[in-house]
Design a protein around this motif. Structure first.
Motif, PDB file in Angstrom:
ATOM      1  N   THR A  89       0.804  -1.226   0.000  1.00 17.30           N
ATOM      2  CA  THR A  89       0.000   0.000   0.000  1.00 17.30           C
ATOM      3  C   THR A  89       0.831   1.267   0.000  1.00 17.30           C
ATOM      4  O   THR A  89       0.506   2.239  -0.681  1.00 17.30           O
ATOM      5  CB  THR A  89      -0.950   0.010   1.207  1.00 17.30           C
ATOM      6  OG1 THR A  89      -0.181  -0.022   2.422  1.00 17.30           O
ATOM      7  CG2 THR A  89      -1.872  -1.192   1.174  1.00 17.30           C
ATOM      8  N   THR A  90       1.903   1.302   0.764  1.00 17.40           N
ATOM      9  CA  THR A  90       2.740   2.496   0.831  1.00 17.40           C
ATOM     10  C   THR A  90       4.189   2.076   1.015  1.00 17.40           C
ATOM     11  O   THR A  90       4.495   1.246   1.874  1.00 17.40           O
ATOM     12  CB  THR A  90       2.340   3.416   1.996  1.00 17.40           C
ATOM     13  OG1 THR A  90       0.972   3.785   1.849  1.00 17.40           O
ATOM     14  CG2 THR A  90       3.184   4.685   1.995  1.00 17.40           C
ATOM     15  N   VAL A  91       5.057   2.602   0.191  1.00 10.44           N
ATOM     16  CA  VAL A  91       6.479   2.279   0.307  1.00 10.44           C
ATOM     17  C   VAL A  91       7.157   3.386   1.104  1.00 10.44           C
ATOM     18  O   VAL A  91       7.355   4.491   0.611  1.00 10.44           O
ATOM     19  CB  VAL A  91       7.129   2.134  -1.083  1.00 10.44           C
ATOM     20  CG1 VAL A  91       8.622   1.855  -0.939  1.00 10.44           C
ATOM     21  CG2 VAL A  91       6.454   1.010  -1.860  1.00 10.44           C
ATOM     22  N   LYS A  92       7.458   3.091   2.354  1.00  7.98           N
ATOM     23  CA  LYS A  92       8.075   4.094   3.230  1.00  7.98           C
ATOM     24  C   LYS A  92       9.595   3.957   3.262  1.00  7.98           C
ATOM     25  O   LYS A  92      10.302   4.896   3.606  1.00  7.98           O
ATOM     26  CB  LYS A  92       7.511   3.962   4.649  1.00  7.98           C
ATOM     27  CG  LYS A  92       6.004   4.247   4.719  1.00  7.98           C
ATOM     28  CD  LYS A  92       5.481   4.096   6.137  1.00  7.98           C
ATOM     29  CE  LYS A  92       3.988   4.393   6.214  1.00  7.98           C
ATOM     30  NZ  LYS A  92       3.450   4.225   7.581  1.00  7.98           N
ATOM     31  N   LEU A 141      -0.992  -2.019  -7.888  1.00  9.79           N
ATOM     32  CA  LEU A 141      -1.373  -0.808  -7.168  1.00  9.79           C
ATOM     33  C   LEU A 141      -2.696  -0.991  -6.440  1.00  9.79           C
ATOM     34  O   LEU A 141      -3.606  -1.657  -6.957  1.00  9.79           O
ATOM     35  CB  LEU A 141      -1.555   0.372  -8.138  1.00  9.79           C
ATOM     36  CG  LEU A 141      -0.335   1.093  -8.682  1.00  9.79           C
ATOM     37  CD1 LEU A 141      -0.788   2.245  -9.570  1.00  9.79           C
ATOM     38  CD2 LEU A 141       0.537   1.615  -7.552  1.00  9.79           C
ATOM     39  N   HIS A 142      -2.796  -0.383  -5.274  1.00  9.95           N
ATOM     40  CA  HIS A 142      -4.077  -0.135  -4.609  1.00  9.95           C
ATOM     41  C   HIS A 142      -4.128   1.380  -4.426  1.00  9.95           C
ATOM     42  O   HIS A 142      -3.768   1.903  -3.378  1.00  9.95           O
ATOM     43  CB  HIS A 142      -4.166  -0.857  -3.265  1.00  9.95           C
ATOM     44  CG  HIS A 142      -4.451  -2.318  -3.398  1.00  9.95           C
ATOM     45  ND1 HIS A 142      -4.744  -3.132  -2.314  1.00  9.95           N
ATOM     46  CD2 HIS A 142      -4.506  -3.131  -4.488  1.00  9.95           C
ATOM     47  CE1 HIS A 142      -4.954  -4.370  -2.744  1.00  9.95           C
ATOM     48  NE2 HIS A 142      -4.809  -4.381  -4.057  1.00  9.95           N
ATOM     49  N   ASN A 143      -4.543   2.049  -5.479  1.00  9.59           N
ATOM     50  CA  ASN A 143      -4.470   3.518  -5.460  1.00  9.59           C
ATOM     51  C   ASN A 143      -5.855   4.140  -5.268  1.00  9.59           C
ATOM     52  O   ASN A 143      -6.538   4.511  -6.202  1.00  9.59           O
ATOM     53  CB  ASN A 143      -3.816   4.043  -6.742  1.00  9.59           C
ATOM     54  CG  ASN A 143      -4.526   3.612  -8.014  1.00  9.59           C
ATOM     55  OD1 ASN A 143      -4.950   2.479  -8.144  1.00  9.59           O
ATOM     56  ND2 ASN A 143      -4.649   4.520  -8.960  1.00  9.59           N
ATOM     57  N   TYR A 144      -6.236   4.246  -4.013  1.00  9.23           N
ATOM     58  CA  TYR A 144      -7.487   4.933  -3.667  1.00  9.23           C
ATOM     59  C   TYR A 144      -7.241   6.445  -3.696  1.00  9.23           C
ATOM     60  O   TYR A 144      -6.122   6.917  -3.457  1.00  9.23           O
ATOM     61  CB  TYR A 144      -7.969   4.479  -2.296  1.00  9.23           C
ATOM     62  CG  TYR A 144      -8.459   3.040  -2.280  1.00  9.23           C
ATOM     63  CD1 TYR A 144      -9.781   2.741  -2.603  1.00  9.23           C
ATOM     64  CD2 TYR A 144      -7.601   1.993  -1.969  1.00  9.23           C
ATOM     65  CE1 TYR A 144     -10.231   1.420  -2.603  1.00  9.23           C
ATOM     66  CE2 TYR A 144      -8.042   0.679  -1.962  1.00  9.23           C
ATOM     67  CZ  TYR A 144      -9.359   0.399  -2.287  1.00  9.23           C
ATOM     68  OH  TYR A 144      -9.806  -0.907  -2.286  1.00  9.23           O
ATOM     69  N   TRP A 181       2.139   9.401  -8.997  1.00 12.72           N
ATOM     70  CA  TRP A 181       2.899   9.127  -7.776  1.00 12.72           C
ATOM     71  C   TRP A 181       2.837   7.643  -7.429  1.00 12.72           C
ATOM     72  O   TRP A 181       3.849   7.009  -7.106  1.00 12.72           O
ATOM     73  CB  TRP A 181       2.365   9.955  -6.614  1.00 12.72           C
ATOM     74  CG  TRP A 181       3.130   9.773  -5.330  1.00 12.72           C
ATOM     75  CD1 TRP A 181       4.211  10.489  -4.909  1.00 12.72           C
ATOM     76  CD2 TRP A 181       2.863   8.799  -4.315  1.00 12.72           C
ATOM     77  NE1 TRP A 181       4.651  10.011  -3.684  1.00 12.72           N
ATOM     78  CE2 TRP A 181       3.835   8.966  -3.296  1.00 12.72           C
ATOM     79  CE3 TRP A 181       1.918   7.797  -4.151  1.00 12.72           C
ATOM     80  CZ2 TRP A 181       3.875   8.186  -2.161  1.00 12.72           C
ATOM     81  CZ3 TRP A 181       1.955   6.999  -3.018  1.00 12.72           C
ATOM     82  CH2 TRP A 181       2.927   7.208  -2.025  1.00 12.72           C
ATOM     83  N   ASN A 182       1.648   7.073  -7.491  1.00 15.86           N
ATOM     84  CA  ASN A 182       1.485   5.657  -7.160  1.00 15.86           C
ATOM     85  C   ASN A 182       2.269   4.764  -8.117  1.00 15.86           C
ATOM     86  O   ASN A 182       2.868   3.774  -7.701  1.00 15.86           O
ATOM     87  CB  ASN A 182       0.001   5.280  -7.182  1.00 15.86           C
ATOM     88  CG  ASN A 182      -0.701   5.595  -5.872  1.00 15.86           C
ATOM     89  OD1 ASN A 182      -0.540   4.881  -4.881  1.00 15.86           O
ATOM     90  ND2 ASN A 182      -1.465   6.668  -5.853  1.00 15.86           N
ATOM     91  N   SER A 203      -3.848  -2.131 -11.610  1.00 21.55           N
ATOM     92  CA  SER A 203      -4.401  -1.620 -10.354  1.00 21.55           C
ATOM     93  C   SER A 203      -5.473  -2.607  -9.910  1.00 21.55           C
ATOM     94  O   SER A 203      -6.527  -2.720 -10.542  1.00 21.55           O
ATOM     95  CB  SER A 203      -5.007  -0.226 -10.556  1.00 21.55           C
ATOM     96  OG  SER A 203      -5.680   0.198  -9.388  1.00 21.55           O
ATOM     97  N   THR A 204      -5.191  -3.326  -8.820  1.00 28.19           N
ATOM     98  CA  THR A 204      -6.129  -4.373  -8.404  1.00 28.19           C
ATOM     99  C   THR A 204      -7.160  -3.895  -7.397  1.00 28.19           C
ATOM    100  O   THR A 204      -8.089  -4.632  -7.076  1.00 28.19           O
ATOM    101  CB  THR A 204      -5.377  -5.598  -7.844  1.00 28.19           C
ATOM    102  OG1 THR A 204      -4.583  -5.197  -6.730  1.00 28.19           O
ATOM    103  CG2 THR A 204      -4.489  -6.219  -8.910  1.00 28.19           C
ATOM    104  N   GLU A 205      -6.991  -2.672  -6.912  1.00 28.76           N
ATOM    105  CA  GLU A 205      -8.027  -2.060  -6.071  1.00 28.76           C
ATOM    106  C   GLU A 205      -7.977  -0.544  -6.225  1.00 28.76           C
ATOM    107  O   GLU A 205      -6.895   0.047  -6.227  1.00 28.76           O
ATOM    108  CB  GLU A 205      -7.868  -2.404  -4.587  1.00 28.76           C
ATOM    109  CG  GLU A 205      -8.261  -3.813  -4.204  1.00 28.76           C
ATOM    110  CD  GLU A 205      -8.243  -4.015  -2.683  1.00 28.76           C
ATOM    111  OE1 GLU A 205      -8.413  -3.014  -1.934  1.00 28.76           O
ATOM    112  OE2 GLU A 205      -8.055  -5.170  -2.242  1.00 28.76           O
ATOM    113  N   THR A 206      -9.140   0.055  -6.334  1.00 35.56           N
ATOM    114  CA  THR A 206      -9.284   1.505  -6.295  1.00 35.56           C
ATOM    115  C   THR A 206     -10.761   1.815  -6.147  1.00 35.56           C
ATOM    116  O   THR A 206     -11.604   0.938  -6.332  1.00 35.56           O
ATOM    117  CB  THR A 206      -8.707   2.174  -7.554  1.00 35.56           C
ATOM    118  OG1 THR A 206      -8.718   3.598  -7.385  1.00 35.56           O
ATOM    119  CG2 THR A 206      -9.529   1.835  -8.796  1.00 35.56           C
TER     120      THR A 206
END
Length: 532
Positions: free
Chosen positions: A208-211, A226-229, A250-251, A267-270
């Protein structure tokens, strides 16, 4: 003698007709060239912002649309598969769904879940199945059964996906990425070593997020994930944090790109949830606003190069005001939200199943304030172009939870090719579709574009083109030799050719016609002499 003269006369009529037909075809071609030359001169004008754009296949876009389901749930509305879920899914027109690769103990071909998948597969639906590692709610996928899952779905699995949101579902485990990486390697090697699965793709895990910097998984993935909501914002947002945080760009760069590099992305979720007042609903978005955003989101993701987008999700699983239960295109009672209608209408307008083809190019100009104007150009197999236009602006402020008014922008469209009446499809905020017609004047039309998608269908006039017309060599040779044994040499065509372009024939066609008429006159005089 008389019979012979009649035969010769008939032959000359045929030859003259053939020559005249060739001449007329060439003349039409010249006229069109004149039009095209005039248009080319117009295109050269620096005051008109001409674009020559290659269209995408309309059906390739429709094929990029997918949706998430939970067909294995038996304690939610998904239990109503036959009377609700399947009819609504088929009515929607989506061809791809995302669900789970369930390999729990005792699972078999006759398990209700795989019976449902086979049922949908028979209607043309294909599947991306998500694998898992042990979590509080899911067991480890048994990779040895993947080949059987493919068989149980009658070969309708297009992809297997890595672990779902491991950074969240394995929260608290310091080695969560090692677990994710090892499972992805095993998934990829299993699929690639099985000949039965040679056409099945492998999608990377959905982080979800690469920190922090993570090792690459590109070697074990065919696609990034991607899960880019959008956090209640519009799909064209440039982001709401550093470096464009939250935007599609960005995603792609900082999430999917961080672990799969330049691999193509799915993108498998949005999506958006509709809860506005419940707990933990900071990004709730009204149903009518989501209806505006829904078709724009699929178009924007497609424009950005994302290969397929799976919306989350088909239906609200329970009657619950919390955000997690209000993502559905359908309410839990099965009633359709405006976004369901909007997506169904989008698919209906653009679907074009059939053989693959290479779309053409459309040259046109858009004049007006195009600052936030978004567009996408498609073509169908019959040659019709579909130009999608919308303003990529925000209609809802998720921070203040207030509606934002978006002013329509007047634009003028000019086409270089001759077009007939244009059909317009206006998407409305209640999900409905309004159809209208526009008759261009001098290949030009004016309209207003808003935050609601409009699609224009343009059918180029079927003009004859000098460069596309030809005559069979056999016909040309026969007519030439009959008229004059030396005429074949005058034509100068390649004997290996099957057909001759009209531009090559034009000078000879004129000469042949004159010669044929002269020869016909000589024959008539000779005939009169003989009869005399």
């Amino acid at each position: 003698m008389m019979k012979s003269n009649q035969a010769v006369s008939s032959l000359w009529q045929i030859q003259i007709a053939a020559s005249f037909r060739g001449l007329m075809m060439a003349t039409i071609g010249l006229s069109i060239l004149g039009v095209q030359s005039a248009q080319a001169a117009t295109i050269g004008s620096s005051s008109v912002p001409w674009v020559s754009e290659n269209a995408k296949s309309a059906d390739s876009f429709v094929n990029s649309i997918g949706i998430n389901t939970h067909l294995h749930y038996s304690n939610t509305v998904y239990a109503r598969f036959n009377d609700l879920i399947k009819p609504k899914l088929l009515n929607l027109g989506v061809r791809h769904i995302r669900d789970g690769a369930y390999t729990y103990a005792g699972v078999k071909s006759s398990s209700f879940y795989y019976e449902r998948l086979r049922d949908l597969a028979s209607k043309g639906i294909r599947f991306n199945l998500v694998t898992s590692v042990p979590t509080r709610s899911l067991p480890q996928t048994d990779y040895r059964l993947l080949s059987q899952l493919y068989t149980w779905t009658n070969g309708s699995i297009t992809s297997f996906e890595g672990v779902n949101e491991p950074d969240l579902n394995l929260r608290g485990k310091s080695n969560w990425f090692d677990i994710t990486r090892n499972s992805q390697i095993k998934l990829y090697n299993t699929v690639r070593s099985d000949p039965k699965l040679k056409n099945v793709s492998v999608i990377a895990p959905s982080i979800t997020t690469v920190k922090t910097k993570l090792p690459s998984l590109a070697a074990w993935s065919d696609y990034g994930n991607l899960h880019n909501y959008f956090g209640g914002r519009h799909p064209e947002t440039t982001g709401w944090g550093g470096n464009g945080y939250g935007s599609i760009a960005w995603n792609k760069q900082y999430v999917a790109g961080a672990i799969t590099g330049s691999k193509p992305i799915i993108s498998t979720e949005t999506g958006w949830y509709n809860a506005l007042q419940g707990p933990n609903t900071p990004y709730g978005t009204p149903e009518d606003v989501v209806a505006k955003y829904m078709p724009r989101m699929f178009l924007s993701q497609f424009n950005s190069g994302i290969r397929r987008t799976y919306l989350y999700e088909l239906i609200e699983q329970k009657t619950d005001p919390t955000y997690s239960q209000t993502f559905g295109l359908l309410r839990s009672d099965g009633s359709e939200k405006p976004a369901y209608k909007a997506l169904k209408n989008l698919i209906t307008v653009l679907k074009d199943p059939g053989a693959q083809f290479t779309p053409g190019k459309l040259t046109y100009a858009v004049q007006g304030d195009t600052t936030n104007l978004q567009r996408a150009l498609f073509q169908k197999q019959n040659g019709d172009f579909y130009l999608a236009l919308w303003l990529g602006e925000q209609s809802w402020d998720p921070t203040t939870k207030t509606r934002l008014s978006v002013a329509s922008e007047p634009i003028t469209l000019t086409f270089t090719d001759q077009v007939g009446a244009i059909t317009g499809y206006q998407f409305n905020s209640n999900g409905s579709l309004s159809t209208f017609a526009i008759n261009p004047v001098n290949n030009q039309l004016s309209l207003k574009v808003s935050d609601r998608l409009v699609i224009l269908k343009a059918s180029p006039a079927k003009l004859l083109s000098l460069n596309t017309l030809s005559m069979p060599v056999s016909s040309v040779r026969a007519a030439a030799i009959a008229l004059d044994p030396l005429a074949e040499n005058d034509l100068g065509f390649d004997r290996n050719l099957q057909a001759i372009p009209i531009p090559t024939l034009l000078p000879s066609a004129i000469g042949l016609l004159i010669q044929a008429l002269r020869q016909r006159k000589i024959q008539r005089l000779q005939k009169q002499e003989n009869e005399f």
